[in-house]
Design a protein around this motif. Sequence first.
Motif, short mmCIF file in Angstrom:
data_model
loop_
_atom_site.label_atom_id
_atom_site.label_comp_id
_atom_site.label_asym_id
_atom_site.label_seq_id
_atom_site.Cartn_x
_atom_site.Cartn_y
_atom_site.Cartn_z
N THR A 1 0.85 -1.18 0.00
CA THR A 1 0.00 0.00 0.00
C THR A 1 0.89 1.24 0.00
O THR A 1 2.07 1.16 0.37
N PRO A 2 0.37 2.38 -0.42
CA PRO A 2 1.18 3.61 -0.43
C PRO A 2 1.62 3.99 0.98
O PRO A 2 1.06 3.52 1.97
N PRO A 3 2.63 4.87 1.08
CA PRO A 3 3.05 5.35 2.40
C PRO A 3 1.91 6.07 3.10
O PRO A 3 0.96 6.54 2.48
N GLY A 4 2.02 6.17 4.40
CA GLY A 4 0.99 6.88 5.16
C GLY A 4 0.26 5.92 6.08
O GLY A 4 0.21 4.72 5.84
N THR A 5 -0.30 6.47 7.14
CA THR A 5 -0.95 5.64 8.15
C THR A 5 -2.47 5.68 8.07
O THR A 5 -3.14 4.80 8.62
N LEU A 6 -3.04 6.68 7.41
CA LEU A 6 -4.49 6.79 7.32
C LEU A 6 -4.98 6.19 6.01
O LEU A 6 -4.47 6.52 4.94
N ARG A 7 -5.98 5.31 6.12
CA ARG A 7 -6.58 4.73 4.93
C ARG A 7 -8.09 4.69 5.10
O ARG A 7 -8.58 4.48 6.22
N PRO A 8 -8.85 4.87 4.01
CA PRO A 8 -10.30 4.77 4.13
C PRO A 8 -10.73 3.39 4.63
O PRO A 8 -10.05 2.39 4.42
N ALA A 9 -11.89 3.34 5.28
CA ALA A 9 -12.38 2.08 5.83
C ALA A 9 -12.56 1.03 4.74
O ALA A 9 -12.34 -0.16 4.97
N ARG A 10 -12.95 1.44 3.53
CA ARG A 10 -13.15 0.47 2.46
C ARG A 10 -11.83 -0.19 2.07
O ARG A 10 -11.79 -1.39 1.74
N VAL A 11 -10.72 0.58 2.09
CA VAL A 11 -9.41 0.01 1.77
C VAL A 11 -8.96 -0.91 2.88
O VAL A 11 -8.46 -2.02 2.63
N GLU A 12 -9.13 -0.50 4.14
CA GLU A 12 -8.76 -1.36 5.26
C GLU A 12 -9.53 -2.67 5.22
O GLU A 12 -8.97 -3.74 5.48
N ALA A 13 -10.82 -2.60 4.90
CA ALA A 13 -11.63 -3.82 4.84
C ALA A 13 -11.11 -4.79 3.78
O ALA A 13 -11.00 -6.00 4.02
N LEU A 14 -10.74 -4.25 2.62
CA LEU A 14 -10.25 -5.13 1.55
C LEU A 14 -8.85 -5.67 1.87
O LEU A 14 -8.54 -6.82 1.55
N ILE A 15 -8.01 -4.86 2.50
CA ILE A 15 -6.68 -5.33 2.90
C ILE A 15 -6.81 -6.55 3.81
O ILE A 15 -6.14 -7.57 3.61
N GLU A 16 -7.66 -6.44 4.81
CA GLU A 16 -7.79 -7.54 5.77
C GLU A 16 -8.40 -8.77 5.10
O GLU A 16 -7.98 -9.90 5.37
N PHE A 17 -9.38 -8.56 4.22
CA PHE A 17 -10.01 -9.70 3.54
C PHE A 17 -9.00 -10.41 2.64
O PHE A 17 -8.88 -11.65 2.66
N LEU A 18 -8.28 -9.64 1.81
CA LEU A 18 -7.31 -10.25 0.90
C LEU A 18 -6.16 -10.92 1.66
O LEU A 18 -5.69 -11.99 1.27
N SER A 19 -5.73 -10.29 2.74
CA SER A 19 -4.63 -10.87 3.52
C SER A 19 -5.02 -12.24 4.04
O SER A 19 -4.26 -13.21 3.92
N ASP A 20 -6.21 -12.35 4.60
CA ASP A 20 -6.67 -13.63 5.15
C ASP A 20 -6.86 -14.66 4.03
O ASP A 20 -6.39 -15.81 4.13
N ARG A 21 -7.51 -14.26 2.95
CA ARG A 21 -7.80 -15.21 1.85
C ARG A 21 -6.52 -15.67 1.16
O ARG A 21 -6.34 -16.87 0.90
#
Length: 304
Positions: free
Chosen positions: A274-294
């Motif tokens: 993901t790009p640098p930075g600590t703030l991400r929209p909730a939709r991006v966080e949701a997809l990151i966690e889903f893809l990471s697990d899958r």
Amino acid sequence: MKLPDFEAWAVFAAVVEHRSFSGAADALAVSKATVSKAITRLEGRLGTTLFHRTSRRLTLTDSGRSLADHAQRILNEGTAAEEAAFESASAPAGLVRVAAPLTFGIQAVAPALADFMKLYPGIKVELRLSDAFVDIVGEGIDIALRIAELPDSSLRARRLGPVVSHIVGAPDYFDKHGRPRHPADLAHHACFAYTNTANPDVWRFRKAGGEEAAVRIDGPIRTDSGDAMIPALCAGLGVARLPDFLIGQELANGKLEAVLEDWSVSAAGLHLLTPPGTLRPARVEALIEFLSDRLRKTCGEFHR
């Protein structure tokens, strides 16, 4: 203290992304004059020219190129902060841009996205499939999946699992040319080069006991697509180094044979970037966690 001109920085990031003042104006729902004034204002404040402008073309200056990543981070974090506030009271929604390797994207990422979007019907996904290098910040990518040995960078990276490669060829090829017993033997074989790596003409190996080997390869095919090698491999024209998700079917049906299996071919892994930075929209966080697990599970399934 004089505050930064955040609006001008955001406009600059939009012009870089859309490659034109008019494209940025449309994306930001403002006039082209507003965009032009913001860029002029930022150039005056910074004391440098950000763009070379002609009647037909807009290109970044060296200064503009060096500042583009900073502008994109400012825009991303500002957008993420606002969206986090909005989304705290509602389900995640909006667009997420994802980049992935072509074949892996078709086999693993696209099915995962279908399941994800059933859970989050308000989220839209733009999926870009290519084996070529993607400039995540410059192209506005929210999530990128890469199969590689990653160099140090400013990007945020999460390793999801190993991706094992094999040295493969058709049984008829090995019957005719001999089966290599040591990586050095590959110097005498027709080896296909995959060009989307830093050094495609050198293959490195490691054995469980710690022995290492490197061999310079040569052969009749150089390509940026592993899929494109498979017909020539099955036709008995040479040897290739390919990941197991590409050649699992051919190994299972006997069209291809793996050799040098007591050697590890590379330390490549599947990474979520993901790009640098600590703030991400909730939709991006949701997809990151889903893809990471899958995709962690997917990496495990490849090696059963």
